[in-house]
Design a protein around this motif. Structure first.
Motif, PDB file in Angstrom:
ATOM      1  N   LEU A  97       0.981  -1.198  -0.066  1.00 10.13           N
ATOM      2  CA  LEU A  97       0.157   0.025   0.007  1.00 10.13           C
ATOM      3  C   LEU A  97       0.945   1.209  -0.110  1.00 10.13           C
ATOM      4  CD1 LEU A  97      -2.544  -1.235   2.664  1.00 10.13           C
ATOM      5  CD2 LEU A  97      -2.980  -1.037   0.049  1.00 10.13           C
ATOM      6  N   GLU A  98       2.083   1.198   0.594  1.00 12.83           N
ATOM      7  CA  GLU A  98       2.719   2.406   0.536  1.00 12.83           C
ATOM      8  C   GLU A  98       3.585   2.595  -0.659  1.00 12.83           C
ATOM      9  OE1 GLU A  98       5.994   1.243   3.312  1.00 12.83           O
ATOM     10  OE2 GLU A  98       4.765   1.790   5.214  1.00 12.83           O
ATOM     11  N   VAL A  99       3.450   1.768  -1.672  1.00 13.81           N
ATOM     12  CA  VAL A  99       4.040   1.982  -2.923  1.00 13.81           C
ATOM     13  C   VAL A  99       3.227   3.101  -3.645  1.00 13.81           C
ATOM     14  CG1 VAL A  99       4.647   0.932  -5.009  1.00 13.81           C
ATOM     15  CG2 VAL A  99       5.489   0.033  -2.846  1.00 13.81           C
ATOM     16  N   GLY A 100       1.890   2.728  -3.429  1.00  9.20           N
ATOM     17  CA  GLY A 100       0.814   3.401  -4.164  1.00  9.20           C
ATOM     18  C   GLY A 100       0.291   2.840  -5.436  1.00  9.20           C
ATOM     19  N   ALA A 101      -0.556   3.325  -5.978  1.00  9.38           N
ATOM     20  CA  ALA A 101      -1.336   2.679  -7.089  1.00  9.38           C
ATOM     21  C   ALA A 101      -0.397   3.210  -8.180  1.00  9.38           C
ATOM     22  CB  ALA A 101      -2.805   3.531  -7.208  1.00  9.38           C
ATOM     23  N   SER A 102       0.220   4.045  -8.500  1.00  5.03           N
ATOM     24  CA  SER A 102       1.179   4.534  -9.485  1.00  5.03           C
ATOM     25  C   SER A 102       2.270   3.689  -9.805  1.00  5.03           C
ATOM     26  CB  SER A 102       1.819   5.840  -9.472  1.00  5.03           C
ATOM     27  OG  SER A 102       2.600   6.015  -8.234  1.00  5.03           O
ATOM     28  N   GLY A 103       2.721   2.827  -8.709  1.00  2.00           N
ATOM     29  CA  GLY A 103       3.988   2.116  -8.584  1.00  2.00           C
ATOM     30  C   GLY A 103       3.345   0.621  -9.188  1.00  2.00           C
ATOM     31  N   LEU A 104       2.236   0.201  -8.673  1.00  2.00           N
ATOM     32  CA  LEU A 104       1.791  -1.312  -8.787  1.00  2.00           C
ATOM     33  C   LEU A 104       1.768  -1.487 -10.307  1.00  2.00           C
ATOM     34  CD1 LEU A 104      -0.530  -1.851  -5.924  1.00  2.00           C
ATOM     35  CD2 LEU A 104       1.688  -2.767  -6.321  1.00  2.00           C
ATOM     36  N   PRO A 105       1.020  -0.630 -11.197  1.00  2.00           N
ATOM     37  CA  PRO A 105       1.062  -1.016 -12.748  1.00  2.00           C
ATOM     38  C   PRO A 105       2.587  -1.364 -13.224  1.00  2.00           C
ATOM     39  CG  PRO A 105      -0.403   0.824 -12.042  1.00  2.00           C
ATOM     40  CD  PRO A 105       0.260   0.412 -10.950  1.00  2.00           C
ATOM     41  N   VAL A 106       3.492  -0.440 -12.834  1.00  2.00           N
ATOM     42  CA  VAL A 106       4.741  -0.704 -13.243  1.00  2.00           C
ATOM     43  C   VAL A 106       5.256  -2.076 -12.912  1.00  2.00           C
ATOM     44  CG1 VAL A 106       7.207   0.113 -13.580  1.00  2.00           C
ATOM     45  CG2 VAL A 106       5.036   1.772 -13.308  1.00  2.00           C
ATOM     46  N   SER A 189      13.012  11.558 -12.032  1.00  2.00           N
ATOM     47  CA  SER A 189      12.895  12.203 -10.594  1.00  2.00           C
ATOM     48  C   SER A 189      13.288  10.883  -9.499  1.00  2.00           C
ATOM     49  CB  SER A 189      11.338  12.319 -10.255  1.00  2.00           C
ATOM     50  OG  SER A 189      10.542  11.156 -10.114  1.00  2.00           O
ATOM     51  N   PRO A 190      13.531  11.241  -8.247  1.00  2.00           N
ATOM     52  CA  PRO A 190      14.127  10.128  -7.311  1.00  2.00           C
ATOM     53  C   PRO A 190      12.984   9.088  -7.333  1.00  2.00           C
ATOM     54  CG  PRO A 190      14.335  12.409  -6.465  1.00  2.00           C
ATOM     55  CD  PRO A 190      13.789  12.643  -7.767  1.00  2.00           C
ATOM     56  N   GLU A 191      11.729   9.495  -7.235  1.00  2.00           N
ATOM     57  CA  GLU A 191      10.599   8.441  -7.065  1.00  2.00           C
ATOM     58  C   GLU A 191      10.801   7.583  -8.451  1.00  2.00           C
ATOM     59  OE1 GLU A 191      10.399  11.853  -6.635  1.00  2.00           O
ATOM     60  OE2 GLU A 191      10.239  11.665  -4.461  1.00  2.00           O
ATOM     61  N   GLY A 192      10.851   8.039  -9.413  1.00  2.00           N
ATOM     62  CA  GLY A 192      10.785   7.253 -10.834  1.00  2.00           C
ATOM     63  C   GLY A 192      12.147   6.604 -11.052  1.00  2.00           C
ATOM     64  N   PHE A 193      13.369   7.158 -10.550  1.00  2.00           N
ATOM     65  CA  PHE A 193      14.349   6.355 -10.785  1.00  2.00           C
ATOM     66  C   PHE A 193      14.296   5.089  -9.615  1.00  2.00           C
ATOM     67  CE2 PHE A 193      18.663   4.909  -9.846  1.00  2.00           C
ATOM     68  CZ  PHE A 193      19.049   4.414 -10.974  1.00  2.00           C
ATOM     69  N   GLY A 194      13.776   5.159  -8.401  1.00  3.19           N
ATOM     70  CA  GLY A 194      13.397   4.264  -7.390  1.00  3.19           C
ATOM     71  C   GLY A 194      12.595   3.054  -8.002  1.00  3.19           C
ATOM     72  N   LEU A 195      11.680   3.535  -8.692  1.00  3.91           N
ATOM     73  CA  LEU A 195      10.764   2.498  -9.267  1.00  3.91           C
ATOM     74  C   LEU A 195      11.446   1.864 -10.274  1.00  3.91           C
ATOM     75  CD1 LEU A 195       7.872   1.485  -9.204  1.00  3.91           C
ATOM     76  CD2 LEU A 195       7.268   3.303 -10.885  1.00  3.91           C
ATOM     77  N   THR A 221      12.306   4.569  -2.251  1.00  6.37           N
ATOM     78  CA  THR A 221      11.181   3.938  -3.102  1.00  6.37           C
ATOM     79  C   THR A 221      11.892   2.768  -3.691  1.00  6.37           C
ATOM     80  OG1 THR A 221      10.601   6.243  -3.825  1.00  6.37           O
ATOM     81  CG2 THR A 221      10.034   4.301  -5.125  1.00  6.37           C
ATOM     82  N   ALA A 222      13.128   2.499  -4.163  1.00  5.56           N
ATOM     83  CA  ALA A 222      13.670   1.489  -4.648  1.00  5.56           C
ATOM     84  C   ALA A 222      13.613   0.263  -3.863  1.00  5.56           C
ATOM     85  CB  ALA A 222      15.040   1.419  -5.002  1.00  5.56           C
ATOM     86  N   VAL A 223      13.809   0.248  -2.524  1.00  8.63           N
ATOM     87  CA  VAL A 223      13.708  -0.689  -1.455  1.00  8.63           C
ATOM     88  C   VAL A 223      12.373  -1.132  -1.188  1.00  8.63           C
ATOM     89  CG1 VAL A 223      13.991  -1.450   0.982  1.00  8.63           C
ATOM     90  CG2 VAL A 223      15.731  -0.107  -0.265  1.00  8.63           C
ATOM     91  N   VAL A 224      11.345  -0.256  -1.101  1.00 10.38           N
ATOM     92  CA  VAL A 224      10.043  -0.746  -0.692  1.00 10.38           C
ATOM     93  C   VAL A 224       9.575  -1.456  -2.116  1.00 10.38           C
ATOM     94  CG1 VAL A 224       7.561   0.019  -0.601  1.00 10.38           C
ATOM     95  CG2 VAL A 224       9.367   1.058   0.665  1.00 10.38           C
ATOM     96  N   VAL A 225       9.832  -0.901  -3.465  1.00  9.88           N
ATOM     97  CA  VAL A 225       9.434  -1.452  -4.547  1.00  9.88           C
ATOM     98  C   VAL A 225      10.049  -2.812  -4.764  1.00  9.88           C
ATOM     99  CG1 VAL A 225       9.793  -1.741  -7.152  1.00  9.88           C
ATOM    100  CG2 VAL A 225       9.075   0.442  -6.055  1.00  9.88           C
ATOM    101  N   LYS A 226      11.331  -3.304  -4.362  1.00  9.98           N
ATOM    102  CA  LYS A 226      12.137  -4.477  -4.530  1.00  9.98           C
ATOM    103  C   LYS A 226      11.170  -5.467  -3.710  1.00  9.98           C
ATOM    104  CE  LYS A 226      15.334  -7.505  -4.509  1.00  9.98           C
ATOM    105  NZ  LYS A 226      14.858  -8.255  -3.645  1.00  9.98           N
ATOM    106  N   LEU A 227      10.929  -5.015  -2.182  1.00  6.70           N
ATOM    107  CA  LEU A 227      10.445  -5.954  -1.374  1.00  6.70           C
ATOM    108  C   LEU A 227       8.866  -6.285  -1.679  1.00  6.70           C
ATOM    109  CD1 LEU A 227      11.140  -4.400   2.014  1.00  6.70           C
ATOM    110  CD2 LEU A 227      12.122  -6.662   1.311  1.00  6.70           C
ATOM    111  N   THR A 228       7.970  -5.454  -2.474  1.00  3.61           N
ATOM    112  CA  THR A 228       6.898  -5.616  -2.834  1.00  3.61           C
ATOM    113  C   THR A 228       7.155  -6.668  -4.023  1.00  3.61           C
ATOM    114  OG1 THR A 228       6.137  -3.359  -2.384  1.00  3.61           O
ATOM    115  CG2 THR A 228       4.834  -4.661  -3.771  1.00  3.61           C
ATOM    116  N   ARG A 229       8.025  -6.643  -4.836  1.00  5.70           N
ATOM    117  CA  ARG A 229       7.975  -7.700  -6.087  1.00  5.70           C
ATOM    118  C   ARG A 229       8.301  -8.762  -5.386  1.00  5.70           C
ATOM    119  NH1 ARG A 229      13.334  -5.876  -9.019  1.00  5.70           N
ATOM    120  NH2 ARG A 229      12.886  -7.856 -10.394  1.00  5.70           N
TER     121      ARG A 229
END
Length: 353
Positions: A97-106, A189-195, A221-229
């Motif tokens: 949920l912390e990643v947000g709707a914008s990150g999950l589609p990616v 952006s930092p968020e975009g590169f983290g994703l 952002t990168a760590v949360v995305v990685k864990l969510t993956r």
């Protein structure tokens, strides 16, 4: 009259038969872990495979001694399964949920693109089915951890696991070196590169390295995305378990592919996947203290390193050479697909810059 051994005696005999092999892989894993701390971009698991294979070549009488075999089998299967269970302590639904709707589609898009690419390109390149699955899962989800998670279900030859790990590792390092300059060139952006780093780089240490090199807080952002993956391990293992079960049933009775009785659903779910979900649920409820999570993660990493050391000891290097460069080409193409999909979807969603 001879008496059959008691359950206690059988248990003691079972443990003693596996002790020599487990001690050997624990020693190799200790060395590999130390090397991984010195060179974190390579990491302990990859070093474990390499050192194990080196020991197998330089000391074949040790690696292939009958007393070593039972311990290697236990390490490459049971310890691997236990490690997957412990990986659940790093995850919770809250992180998704912390990643947000914008990150999950990616994340979902890159996952689908990698798995579909592995199936289609792997078949076109005539890469072995198990090998293309391992490379695809490793690229799509989280490198060595994902390969470790599907290995007990898929039951591939050790050589294929070694090749898949090596392939994913090569392009993991390429991503760490190439992505930060590319991110700055594109004005991300930092968020975009983290994703981007969280989807196109695999092992956690490499994700952190790439995001930190970019700077400006991209690592959060990168760590949360990685864990969510990593959560994608759950459906992937479940689907593979069902496919492998069906394959085994058809192999057992090829004359009547539709006549075999399908096993109950619960039999298709590996026990370690249930354990993984249970531990993740407990962690999501806040019952695992934050201070306990790093030690649990370290134990999981060491068990994976031991398992891969066992696989390295049993690696058939001539068979690895016979596999040729085609699987490596597949890994490179999949990495480019994942990176391109991540950038493309971010461009469509407006999260790139």
């Amino acid at each position: 009259m001879l008496r059959s051994p008691t359950p206690t005696a059988q248990t003691v005999r079972w443990h003693r038969s596996r002790l020599p092999g487990l001690l050997l892989v624990a020693l190799i894993a200790t060395v590999a872990t130390a090397l991984g701390h010195v060179l974190p971009l390579i990491g302990g698991p990859v070093f474990a495979v390499l050192v194990g294979a080196l020991v197998g070549v330089c000391a074949p009488k040790v690696a292939h001694h009958p007393a070593i075999g039972p311990g290697l089998a236990t390490a490459s299967r049971l310890l691997l399964q236990c490690a997957v269970v412990l990986l659940g302590a790093q995850l919770s639904i809250r992180q998704v949920l912390e990643v947000g709707a914008s990150g999950l589609p990616v994340m979902i898009g890159t996952l689908v693109a990698a798995l579909a690419g592995a199936a289609l390109l792997g078949r076109a390149l005539r890469v072995d089915s198990d090998l293309r699955t391992l490379i695809g899962v490793g690229t799509a989800i989280c490198g060595a951890s994902a390969i470790a998670a599907v290995t007990p279900v898929l039951r591939p030859a050790g050589t294929k696991v070694t090749y898949a790990l090596s392939t994913v590792f090569v392009f993991n390092i390429a991503a760490v070196l190439a992505l930060p300059p590319l991110g700055h060139l594109l004005g991300m952006s930092p968020e975009g590169f983290g994703l981007l780093a969280g989807t196109a780089v695999n092992d956690m240490s490499s994700v952190v390295a790439a995001a930190t090199s970019f700077g400006d807080g991209a690592a959060d952002t990168a760590v949360v995305v990685k864990l969510t993956r990593t959560l994608a391990i759950i459906p992937i293992v479940a689907v593979l378990a069902a496919l492998v079960s069906r394959r085994d049933r058809l192999a057992a009775d090829p004359a009547e592919p539709g006549g075999a009785t399908s096993p109950r659903l619960w039999r298709l779910v590996p026990w370690f996947l249930v354990g993984f979900l249970a531990v993740a649920a407990v962690n999501g409820l806040g019952l695992i203290p934050a201070a306990a999570q790093p030690p649990i993660a370290s134990v999981a990493a060491f068990l994976i390193t031991m398992a891969l050391a066992a696989i390295g000891l049993g690696t058939d290097l001539p068979a690895l050479r016979r596999a040729g460069a085609t699987p490596l080409l597949l890994g490179g193409l999949l990495w480019l697909i994942v990176m391109g999909t991540s950038l493309g979807l971010q461009g469509l969603l407006g999260t790139l810059t």
